[in-house]
Design a protein around this motif. Structure first.
Motif, short mmCIF file in Angstrom:
data_model
loop_
_atom_site.label_atom_id
_atom_site.label_comp_id
_atom_site.label_asym_id
_atom_site.label_seq_id
_atom_site.Cartn_x
_atom_site.Cartn_y
_atom_site.Cartn_z
N THR A 171 0.83 -1.21 0.00
CA THR A 171 0.00 0.00 0.00
C THR A 171 0.86 1.25 0.00
OG1 THR A 171 -1.64 -1.24 1.29
CG2 THR A 171 -1.95 1.13 1.11
N TRP A 172 1.92 1.27 0.80
CA TRP A 172 2.80 2.44 0.83
C TRP A 172 3.58 2.59 -0.47
CZ3 TRP A 172 2.34 6.52 3.62
CH2 TRP A 172 1.74 6.45 4.88
N MET A 173 3.85 1.48 -1.15
CA MET A 173 4.47 1.57 -2.48
C MET A 173 3.53 2.28 -3.46
SD MET A 173 6.10 -2.25 -2.82
CE MET A 173 7.12 -2.93 -1.50
N LEU A 224 0.40 -2.88 -11.37
CA LEU A 224 0.00 -2.27 -12.63
C LEU A 224 -0.08 -0.75 -12.52
CD1 LEU A 224 -2.74 -4.80 -13.82
CD2 LEU A 224 -0.40 -4.57 -14.67
N PHE A 225 -0.62 -0.27 -11.39
CA PHE A 225 -0.70 1.17 -11.15
C PHE A 225 0.70 1.78 -11.06
CE2 PHE A 225 -0.72 4.59 -7.91
CZ PHE A 225 -1.48 5.53 -8.60
N LEU A 250 5.55 4.67 -13.15
CA LEU A 250 6.99 4.61 -13.40
C LEU A 250 7.32 4.90 -14.86
CD1 LEU A 250 9.83 3.97 -12.30
CD2 LEU A 250 9.42 1.57 -12.89
N ILE A 251 6.54 4.32 -15.77
CA ILE A 251 6.77 4.55 -17.20
C ILE A 251 6.55 6.03 -17.54
CG2 ILE A 251 5.91 4.05 -19.52
CD1 ILE A 251 5.30 1.20 -18.53
N THR A 252 5.47 6.61 -16.99
CA THR A 252 5.17 8.02 -17.25
C THR A 252 6.27 8.93 -16.73
OG1 THR A 252 2.79 7.54 -17.06
CG2 THR A 252 3.47 9.84 -16.89
N MET A 286 8.78 2.04 -5.52
CA MET A 286 7.48 1.55 -5.98
C MET A 286 7.37 0.03 -5.95
SD MET A 286 6.72 4.03 -9.22
CE MET A 286 7.09 5.78 -9.14
N GLY A 287 8.47 -0.65 -5.62
CA GLY A 287 8.42 -2.10 -5.48
C GLY A 287 8.17 -2.87 -6.76
N THR A 288 8.63 -2.33 -7.89
CA THR A 288 8.39 -3.02 -9.16
C THR A 288 9.13 -4.36 -9.25
OG1 THR A 288 10.12 -1.65 -10.15
CG2 THR A 288 7.85 -0.96 -10.50
#
Length: 297
Positions: free
Chosen positions: A103-105, A194-195, A200-202, A236-238
């Motif tokens: 959630t924090w990510m 996904l969010f 990250l891409i943007t 973001m934990g990707t």
């Protein structure tokens, strides 16, 4: 000991690989717990660290990671004590802190979007209070819902993990039902992943656009941009998305990468915080120097 990947996967691996992955996981979790605690203490005692909302979000994520690392390292030891109530408590703590981390990510990604994409009109009253209610409250609701049926169906407790080559079992305190492991944890993380990936891409596109403009003036080194993107990936934990490549089959390369990157996430965030505070100090010193020059003129 227990590989860190059990948090998102139902592992079927050999005894040798279990021991190696467990050793990596426990070293990573130990470092992550230490540096996560260091991040929280730095925030408490260093005034410049409390100057930005971003730092408060980083510290909240570090706090969730600290709880996750400590409770995870206690999971197998607790399972050997034969105290069912204590084992359930540790399993609940692992699950709550894991969902809090996710959630924090997501909150990290949301804040970054508001900060860099929507530059104007982003004032929100009691912003950090509302973020904290979401970051700590939503996981509590999910775990509380599972605990509400504890008397009729216990999802938490001692879970026997079977090794693929020897049929030996390792007992850990964790979720006992694979349907809950995948249905709750993986579904919860998938939405957040996904969010965060979209954000990250943007943001990465914006960074590379700025680099293209800066390169015309001989600025913006490539390594700084790469470091920024890697830091954002950690926030973001990707890297937790590696779990998607180990569902349904065993991929040791993915499992090793998962354990190395994710068990040490608290350490990476500590490095990010140090870099941010150093940059803030440099900017503050530069602005004071410029003000002194202007006054002298």
């Amino acid at each position: 000991m227990t590989p860190f990947a059990v948090l998102l996967s139902n592992l079927e691996i050999s005894e040798e690989q279990w021991k190696i992955l467990s050793s990596i996981s426990y070293v990573g979790c130990g470092l992550s717990a230490f540096f996560s605690a260091s991040t929280v203490l730095s925030f408490m005692f260093i005034r410049i660290a409390r100057a930005e909302v971003s730092s408060s979000i980083h510290v909240s994520l570090s706090g969730a990671l600290f709880l996750l690392n400590i409770s995870f390292m206690l999971s197998e030891w607790t399972a050997t004590l034969g105290m069912d109530g204590f084992c359930v408590f540790i399993a609940v703590m692992i699950h709550y802190s894991l969902l809090s981390c996710f959630t924090w990510m997501a909150i990290e990604a949301l804040h970054l979007y508001l900060l860099l994409i929507r530059v104007f009109n982003i004032y929100i009253r009691h912003y950090m209070v509302k973020l904290s209610l979401v970051g700590w409250g939503v996981p509590a609701i999910v775990v509380g819902a599972l605990l509400s049926v504890y008397k009729t169906k216990s999802f938490y407790g001692k879970n026997e993990m079977t090794l693929s080559d020897t049929n030996k079992t390792n007992a850990i305190c964790w979720i006992k039902e694979p349907s809950v492991l995948y249905g709750v944890n993986l579904s919860y993380f998938t939405v957040i992943f996904l969010f965060n990936l979209g954000i990250l891409i943007t943001v990465s596109r914006q960074i590379f656009k700025l680099r293209h403009v800066g390169s015309m003036h001989g600025k913006m080194p490539v390594w700084k941009d790469a470091g920024t993107v890697l830091g954002l990936m950690s926030l973001m934990g990707t890297t937790w998305g590696l779990a998607f490549f180990s569902i349904g089959f065993t991929n040791y390369v993915i499992l090793y990468l998962f354990c190395i990157f994710n068990s040490m996430q608290g350490f990476y965030i500590f490095l990010w915080m140090c870099g941010t505070m150093r940059k803030n100090r440099a900017q503050t010193a530069q602005s004071k120097t410029k003000s002194s020059v202007d006054i002298s003129k």
